[in-house]
Design a protein around this motif. Sequence first.
Motif: not given
Length: 223
Positions: A62, A64, A70, A180
């Motif tokens: 992932y 940010l 996220k 997410e």
Amino acid sequence: MQTQKLSYLSSIQIFRDLSPAELAEMDRQITMSTCGPGKIFYMPEDSGEVLFLLKKGQVQIYRLAPNGKKLVVAMLGPGAVFGEMSLVGQGMHNTFAEAVDKCLLCVMSRADVERMLREKPDVAFRFLETMGQQVTELQTHLEEIAFKSIPERLAGLLLRLAAEQGTNELRGYTHQDLSEMLGTYRETITQTLNDLKAAGLIEIGRKRIFLRDVTRLEELAAG
């Protein structure tokens, strides 16, 4: 433990055709490691030449955003290859890698990878084939973000998770987890799940989603 490790190596797709003697050689070259959920394998500022081969568990890749939001770029399962290895065009690209649950991994250094590519052409081919497949999956994911609506993407995600788990009843996923994975807001996912429930496509419980009408979900996911 040694026999168990050799068994793990032989069941990894890229090593499937190696002889017992070759597996024993790989065993001496590769470190096997276990970790629990929440383990961070690398962050954007990290550097190094390490490659991970995931045997068991799931790893979340992932990014940010500056506001802290996220965005899950990929969810990796058994057989996936990830890490930083410019030698084979594998890069972290400013991402985080985090264990979602208990994981079992093989860890390879640059020297390990160089030796494998040089000495085991068949393994090298399957290794690159695996990474190519992951690139294709990432491209599909990005195309869905660009061109599909949230209901279409959520239907596709639920179907994929169900296929991976071999059941139409998904357990353990929160609305935040799903948001997410799709790069959207939790409130949006909650509303979309409620819409799918109202349409009779799913049932919702506490960390539980049951796919009631797979055919209609597949039609929705197709766009």
